[in-house]
Scaffold this motif. Sequence first.
Motif, PDB file in Angstrom:
ATOM      1  N   TYR A 127       1.040  -1.216  -0.044  1.00 40.78           N
ATOM      2  CA  TYR A 127       0.003   0.106   0.009  1.00 40.78           C
ATOM      3  C   TYR A 127       0.790   1.287   0.019  1.00 40.78           C
ATOM      4  O   TYR A 127       1.616   1.530   0.994  1.00 40.78           O
ATOM      5  N   ALA A 128       0.735   2.017  -1.036  1.00 40.82           N
ATOM      6  CA  ALA A 128       1.775   3.123  -1.293  1.00 40.82           C
ATOM      7  C   ALA A 128       1.238   4.466  -0.887  1.00 40.82           C
ATOM      8  O   ALA A 128       1.893   5.420  -1.217  1.00 40.82           O
ATOM      9  N   GLY A 129      -0.080   4.432  -0.212  1.00 43.22           N
ATOM     10  CA  GLY A 129      -0.542   5.942  -0.276  1.00 43.22           C
ATOM     11  C   GLY A 129      -0.987   6.472  -1.627  1.00 43.22           C
ATOM     12  O   GLY A 129      -1.431   5.862  -2.386  1.00 43.22           O
ATOM     13  N   THR A 130      -0.452   7.708  -1.557  1.00 41.98           N
ATOM     14  CA  THR A 130      -0.774   8.453  -2.852  1.00 41.98           C
ATOM     15  C   THR A 130       0.361   8.459  -3.850  1.00 41.98           C
ATOM     16  O   THR A 130       0.569   9.067  -4.907  1.00 41.98           O
ATOM     17  N   ALA A 131       1.407   7.809  -3.357  1.00 43.68           N
ATOM     18  CA  ALA A 131       2.718   7.665  -4.379  1.00 43.68           C
ATOM     19  C   ALA A 131       2.192   6.706  -5.484  1.00 43.68           C
ATOM     20  O   ALA A 131       1.281   5.958  -5.607  1.00 43.68           O
ATOM     21  N   ARG A 132       2.634   7.021  -7.007  1.00 47.79           N
ATOM     22  CA  ARG A 132       2.489   6.550  -8.036  1.00 47.79           C
ATOM     23  C   ARG A 132       3.669   6.181  -8.830  1.00 47.79           C
ATOM     24  O   ARG A 132       3.922   6.131  -9.998  1.00 47.79           O
ATOM     25  N   TYR A 133       4.656   5.296  -7.967  1.00 45.67           N
ATOM     26  CA  TYR A 133       5.759   5.056  -8.375  1.00 45.67           C
ATOM     27  C   TYR A 133       6.083   3.660  -7.754  1.00 45.67           C
ATOM     28  O   TYR A 133       6.123   3.551  -6.591  1.00 45.67           O
ATOM     29  N   ALA A 134       6.883   2.761  -8.716  1.00 48.78           N
ATOM     30  CA  ALA A 134       7.320   1.354  -8.068  1.00 48.78           C
ATOM     31  C   ALA A 134       8.237   0.868  -8.718  1.00 48.78           C
ATOM     32  O   ALA A 134       8.379   1.159  -9.943  1.00 48.78           O
ATOM     33  N   SER A 135       9.304   0.237  -8.188  1.00 45.70           N
ATOM     34  CA  SER A 135      10.608   0.071  -8.859  1.00 45.70           C
ATOM     35  C   SER A 135      10.961  -1.560  -8.148  1.00 45.70           C
ATOM     36  O   SER A 135      10.774  -1.731  -7.028  1.00 45.70           O
ATOM     37  N   TYR A 136      11.702  -2.259  -9.129  1.00 45.65           N
ATOM     38  CA  TYR A 136      12.148  -3.345  -8.568  1.00 45.65           C
ATOM     39  C   TYR A 136      13.756  -3.556  -9.298  1.00 45.65           C
ATOM     40  O   TYR A 136      13.708  -3.132 -10.293  1.00 45.65           O
ATOM     41  N   ALA A 137      14.493  -4.219  -8.559  1.00 44.19           N
ATOM     42  CA  ALA A 137      15.958  -4.417  -9.259  1.00 44.19           C
ATOM     43  C   ALA A 137      16.491  -5.788  -8.846  1.00 44.19           C
ATOM     44  O   ALA A 137      15.770  -6.550  -7.796  1.00 44.19           O
ATOM     45  N   ASN A 138      17.283  -6.332  -9.318  1.00 43.45           N
ATOM     46  CA  ASN A 138      17.805  -7.445  -9.336  1.00 43.45           C
ATOM     47  C   ASN A 138      17.228  -8.742  -9.296  1.00 43.45           C
ATOM     48  O   ASN A 138      17.264  -9.673  -8.344  1.00 43.45           O
ATOM     49  N   LEU A 139      15.892  -8.773 -10.082  1.00 45.25           N
ATOM     50  CA  LEU A 139      15.321  -9.658 -10.253  1.00 45.25           C
ATOM     51  C   LEU A 139      15.861 -10.935 -11.009  1.00 45.25           C
ATOM     52  O   LEU A 139      16.538 -10.828 -12.038  1.00 45.25           O
ATOM     53  N   GLY A 140      15.338 -12.069 -10.516  1.00 47.30           N
ATOM     54  CA  GLY A 140      16.080 -13.201 -11.277  1.00 47.30           C
ATOM     55  C   GLY A 140      15.148 -13.749 -12.495  1.00 47.30           C
ATOM     56  O   GLY A 140      14.159 -12.993 -12.889  1.00 47.30           O
ATOM     57  N   GLU A 141      15.350 -14.646 -13.283  1.00 47.02           N
ATOM     58  CA  GLU A 141      14.873 -15.085 -14.365  1.00 47.02           C
ATOM     59  C   GLU A 141      13.504 -15.683 -13.910  1.00 47.02           C
ATOM     60  O   GLU A 141      13.314 -15.955 -12.785  1.00 47.02           O
ATOM     61  N   GLY A 142      12.367 -15.583 -15.051  1.00 46.82           N
ATOM     62  CA  GLY A 142      11.228 -15.959 -14.620  1.00 46.82           C
ATOM     63  C   GLY A 142      10.234 -15.005 -15.156  1.00 46.82           C
ATOM     64  O   GLY A 142      10.367 -13.926 -15.831  1.00 46.82           O
TER      65      GLY A 142
END
Length: 1004
Positions: free
Chosen positions: A725-740
């Motif tokens: 739950y991000a509140g009023t924020a409208r941004y999400a990021s992800y890093a170093n994800l493996g294959e899939g």
Amino acid sequence: MFTVLIPHFLIAQIPPKFQYYTIADGLSNNYVTSIIQDHRGFMWFGTNEGLNRFDGYQFINYKFDPDNTERSLTNSWIEAIYEDKEGTIWAGTRNCISALNTVTGLIRNYSYRERLFVSSILPDEDVNKLWVGTDAGLFLLDKKTGNWQHYPLPFKNKIFIRSVIQDHYHRLWLTTYSDGVLVYDLKKRDYRQFIIPELDKHLSRSSAILGTSLLDRNNNLWITSWYSGLICINTVTEKITRYVHDDMNRFSIGGNGGKDLLEDADGKIWIAGLKDGCFIYDPSKDQFKNHPFDNIQGGLTGLEASSIYKGGNGIYWIGTDKGLNKYDATNQKIQTVSFSSSVNSSNTTDIIVNVILSIVKENDSLLWVGTRRGLYLINRVNDLALSKIILGKPYIYCVANCLLKDENGVLWIGGDGCLYKCVFNKRQNTFQATQLLPGKTKASLISLYNDHNGNMWAGTYHDGLFKLNIATGGCAHYMPSRLLHHQTNDNIISGIIPLHNGKLLIGTNGDGLCVLDPVNDSFTEVTLNDRGTISKTDNASVLSVIRDSKKNIWIATQFGGLFKTNDSLQRFEQITEKQGLPSLRIDDIKEDCMHNLWLTSLGRLILYNTGSGTINVFTSPYGLNGNNYLGQLYAFNDSVMLLGEENTLHIFNPKNFITNKEIPRVYVTSFKIFDNNQPVTENQAVKLNYDQNYFSFEYVGLSYSHTEHNMYAYMLEGLDKSWNYAGTARYASYANLGEGTYTFKVKASNSDGLWNENPATITIIIAPPFWHRWWFYTAGILLAAAVIYIMYSFKVSRLKKEMLMRDKISRDLHDDVGSTLSSIRFFSNAAQGTLGETDSKVLPLIKRIGAASDKILYSLDDIVWSINPKNDHIELIAARMTEFAAEILEAKNISFKIHIDEEVSNVKLNLATRHDFFLIYKEAINNLAKYSFADFVNISVKKEKNKLVLKIEDNGKGFDIDTVKQGNGLTSMHERARKIRARLNVNSAVNQGTIITLFCPLHN
């Protein structure tokens, strides 16, 4: 006692509030010419300098780019916008038409052989064609081929068409710049000029300039003009009605000029006035309601209205020359009354700051309002007609801090240092007030309670609590700080309610919550938390105490939020910012007819749903003034609640206050890989390389009512276990994800907490690196198999060669060296027989030669046996051990027993290990035969884990290990054990025999 007559005057109602956007907010130009909302919910605005897409937060601009004419608009001046069934946005410019694909972002331009000023776009019955009104006449555009078909007038080659509307009779109604109204019959393929007598005489003049047209639900064609009023043509009867401004009629149209039209859900016609704001025509009343320009904060901003549009959830957008105005109908649920008043007899208006402090109901139509400037009486029935009552001389300053209406209809007023008992006679229009508690206190009375014993309890500001016997006039005074032995000495009584046991619950601002027992006049402190005494910086400042219809007690505090308890006062439930309160300070509490609580907090109105626990916060956009202080809340009846504010009284219906029922549609608006934008479309998977594993999303929920309060939650399936739950924020990021394969999901709620449970989704497929692919695994397995095979083949080949070499050496030693030594032994024996015993010098030498030959033969026999690969198995080793033991021990008359465990039958020893293993065994047997004087020996070979264990145990005389010096035999045995990484243990004691144990690792 004194009597005051009640004068009457009207109070002003505050007009609706607008929110506006300009170039400072990202709009490409302040002159907004056209407005639409697409099928996804995005708003589109045409301006004099570009096309704008708006999502409630930011504008995206599309303009003409001279360096990229094929991928930009044909012109930046936008006059018309239309969305077709495919979702393509068509922009009519001053140089033909541009079509924007909202999925790919690509623009296709449709140019004509000459420059066309496109003012109107209308879909044809053929979905692949559009009717286009231009400054050169009427055209039909083929969207596929880009072909423009001109429909010229027979009586005039060029005509400037302002708008194109199709009725239900397959006719196109064309409004023109200076040629009146034209009708084109699609079946007959011909024109006719529709004569409007009032305009016909003015053709080719500025007063005859027509604007936009609108076909309403009753087949009426509404047409704006620049200076000739509003025109209505019934397309069935062709009856003409014209509306013009009349200074003598306040219900006439506010101005004679207009540029745009719309019809709302109630059938009312909205007109964007050319110079005079916005007008609303109600056909049922045949009246106009005018909203002139009011260029102050919250007013309709502009000098000229150019476009108007109604979007979802009752939001109206009005384009002007000064920017974009947004009117949110869901905000206008608070009816506002201004308390600016005339304060002198010369009728000069002087605005005085007047804070509403208390409210109480007189009857179903009258309402008492106490303020810092006196007491007001509001007639709720007669359009908020207002009467003002001044206590004391007329226009003398008097504060009405708190009001109470008792069971006998008497009005009680707590003022500064005084208590008034008042009787209002509605028929005679008089008001009688009796002052009580004279000289008892100088403090302000801020809370009142009338018990069933005829006592009036009055709480003061810094002077404690008073109990007044109404019948006798007797008075008692209580100081909670002193009675509770507090050092604060605040004595501010903010609330008084009765408990079921006859005691009173007292809320104080500084001394916390306490219980007063009227029988013995004792105070008991109440703890709101589990930390012992209430601290002043936590919950000691109680600002309001009420009992609801379900007999729950609610306590509002200054620093601890809201508390819930019951008459037992044993358990307290705390509601704080964690549950959604905007602040820990709660000023006032009131219950509505639906058992929900309304709270005030630092200028904010809060709705707390006691059933679900949800909290909604309302501020200035909903109709409040935005001050930091709100006065008292009061429930007038089931459908009316009142709220005081500085110079203002707010009236609202709690049943329909929350009206934002629009579920926001959610879209991912941006997808970036390492901060580089990447195109992304709905329902299409995004495939990434293994090293593109840092990416981010931006998203939006399209709800334009209080967009800043929209809430968001997201998750990445395949990684996240639950929603973030991000509140009023409208941004999400992800890093170093493996294959899939991952699925990004995002959902949104509107400003009233209504969630869209159908999230927007994007599937992300991260490809494995080449070393994780099946072909790489296959190649790796094959390569490893090949290497293993080669190594195995090499080892087998080497072992074969070694075996052959060992076999050859064994045979050579046996055949050559062995036969030679045998010959030497034979000849030495023969020589001994020939010489006999007579030659004393030669014979000993020959005997030594024979003995040495025997020794060498024995050693050679051991070496040959060790080298021979056929003897690697333990079974053959055991056989030789038995043979050797029999040869040595039987000569000494020592019996023995040898046991070879079946578990070691398949064990093989390498050459070096087998050689030293057997020599250690031989040395042990030889020493035993020479020195032990034993008559029995037990020999065993077994396997323990990964070790081969040889154990030789005799019953001889033994020896003391600590005193007997080790000879060459034992030393040699230990040295050989170390060579093969074995462990040799020798255990012996005098007259207790000897045990020799060898632990030989099998992996060696």
